[in-house]
Motif scaffolding. Sequence first.
Motif, short mmCIF file in Angstrom:
data_model
loop_
_atom_site.label_atom_id
_atom_site.label_comp_id
_atom_site.label_asym_id
_atom_site.label_seq_id
_atom_site.Cartn_x
_atom_site.Cartn_y
_atom_site.Cartn_z
N SER A 378 -11.30 -7.97 -6.67
CA SER A 378 -10.31 -7.58 -7.68
C SER A 378 -9.58 -6.30 -7.29
O SER A 378 -8.35 -6.19 -7.45
CB SER A 378 -10.99 -7.41 -9.04
OG SER A 378 -11.66 -8.57 -9.43
N ALA A 379 -10.32 -5.33 -6.76
CA ALA A 379 -9.71 -4.04 -6.42
C ALA A 379 -8.69 -4.19 -5.30
O ALA A 379 -7.58 -3.63 -5.37
CB ALA A 379 -10.80 -3.04 -6.01
N THR A 380 -9.03 -4.94 -4.26
CA THR A 380 -8.09 -5.11 -3.15
C THR A 380 -6.89 -5.97 -3.56
O THR A 380 -5.77 -5.74 -3.10
CB THR A 380 -8.79 -5.73 -1.95
OG1 THR A 380 -9.47 -6.93 -2.36
CG2 THR A 380 -9.81 -4.77 -1.36
N ALA A 381 -7.12 -6.94 -4.44
CA ALA A 381 -6.00 -7.75 -4.92
C ALA A 381 -5.03 -6.92 -5.74
O ALA A 381 -3.80 -7.03 -5.58
CB ALA A 381 -6.52 -8.93 -5.75
N LEU A 382 -5.55 -6.06 -6.63
CA LEU A 382 -4.67 -5.21 -7.44
C LEU A 382 -3.94 -4.19 -6.58
O LEU A 382 -2.76 -3.90 -6.83
CB LEU A 382 -5.51 -4.50 -8.52
CG LEU A 382 -6.12 -5.38 -9.60
CD1 LEU A 382 -7.00 -4.56 -10.52
CD2 LEU A 382 -5.04 -6.09 -10.40
N ALA A 383 -4.60 -3.64 -5.57
CA ALA A 383 -3.94 -2.69 -4.68
C ALA A 383 -2.81 -3.37 -3.90
O ALA A 383 -1.73 -2.79 -3.71
CB ALA A 383 -4.95 -2.07 -3.71
N ALA A 384 -3.05 -4.61 -3.46
CA ALA A 384 -2.00 -5.34 -2.74
C ALA A 384 -0.81 -5.63 -3.64
O ALA A 384 0.35 -5.50 -3.23
CB ALA A 384 -2.57 -6.63 -2.17
#
Length: 474
Positions: A378-384
């Motif tokens: 979730s964190a990497t998806a939101l950052a992207a």
Amino acid sequence: MTADRPMIATAPRRLPAVIMAAFAALIAGAAMFAVPAGAATDDIATDCTPDASTTCVSPIVLDEEREPVPGVEVSIAGEGFEAVVTTTGEGPVSVEVPTRGTYTLTVNPDTLPADTHADPAEREVSAQTGATARGAFTIGTGPAPDPEATETETGTSSPADDPGAEGAEGLVEEDVTVSGLPSFGQVWQQVGSGLRFGLLLALASVGLSLIFGTTGISSFSHGEQVVIGAMGGFILINELGLPIWIAALLILVIGGLTGLLQDAAIWRPLRRRGTPAAQLMLVTIGLSLALQYVLQWIESGSMRIITSNPVPTTIAGITLSRASWISMAVALVVILAIALLLTKTRIGRAIRAVADNRALASATGIDPDAVVRIVWVSATALAALAGLLIGISFGSFTWNLGVQLLLLMFAAVTLGGLGTAYGALVGSILIGLVVELAGLVIPSDVRYATALLILILVLLIRPQGILGSRERIG
């Protein structure tokens, strides 16, 4: 060498034809270069659309109500190009220029409405291939100000140098008066810019806060996830020609897959070995450096421009590009959805349980590894997604954008309260407002120091942050 001998032997016979061809080419080239310099307004297309090989310049003339003023002639000169365009009331006009570079936009005072003046009367813009460089002029009433009495800052900046400023495709902000206090309109405009910067920063920061809450790791590689999203958006939108909303969905998937891959290859094996959080943080620093070199190699160290064809849109007296308003809305909706997911759903309660007490959560039947994996994805998806929206809103990005944003993200989550989505939102908005408003009274090079100063003062008074809770000891 033998293949060249016949050509050399026959060179005297071809010499007259070569001279005539060169002379004709010289005349044709002179004619081509003479046309733009003396081009009339009617001969110039004023609907330039930037692409991979096209460079556009657009003058914008607004009145005191920030409405477009029609019938004003603006000359565009630079890089051997010269043309005159006339503004319309239907929207900005833009012309294609022959090459990237610096162009001077000058307002013809004879075409202004009666008893008005342009402030400033002349502006320089930096045009980039694949983008529209916009120069904004404000029309005021009364006599023109003395240019020696007021010193102004003009021009545009790109997110590569300043993540909080409009890029090559964005709008040119109003001038900032150095010799006196900024006007209410300037302050209000900067408030809007601060909200935009803060919301996009919050979307990038919320994942960083969740990672720290569940694992205790301060991920220094989180900034590169933002660049991965921006770079993916550039490839999907500019290179493949996909619609922005499809690109956004694909960027979420791509960003999530990078988090899943990192957790499977790095973080899960290290967790099973019982690696301390301090050593895991050092691993994130190494991963950050490795990703920076890879991203720099892919981009060749140059600025990338995401084409979004920005349209100036004014809401509540704040003028930003339409892409900026949409990006702000998307960021706010996603952040609120994450906050509701953490408080109202079963998986959200599991995440909070692991963050509060990992051993106790495991004793109640929760799989901490599965929860941490979900958090990383979730964190990497939101950052992207944040990287894509930043690239669209500000128009461009560079490989080191993540490094520039990382310190501000850490400041935002610490200021708002580590481990909470609402804390990341509140802290990021405060950082965005402080950074943008500070640019009105201090040099832009040091305005980020004011955000860090506010962080220090708040932590001295409330160490757990604005929305954080005190830790129980014993």
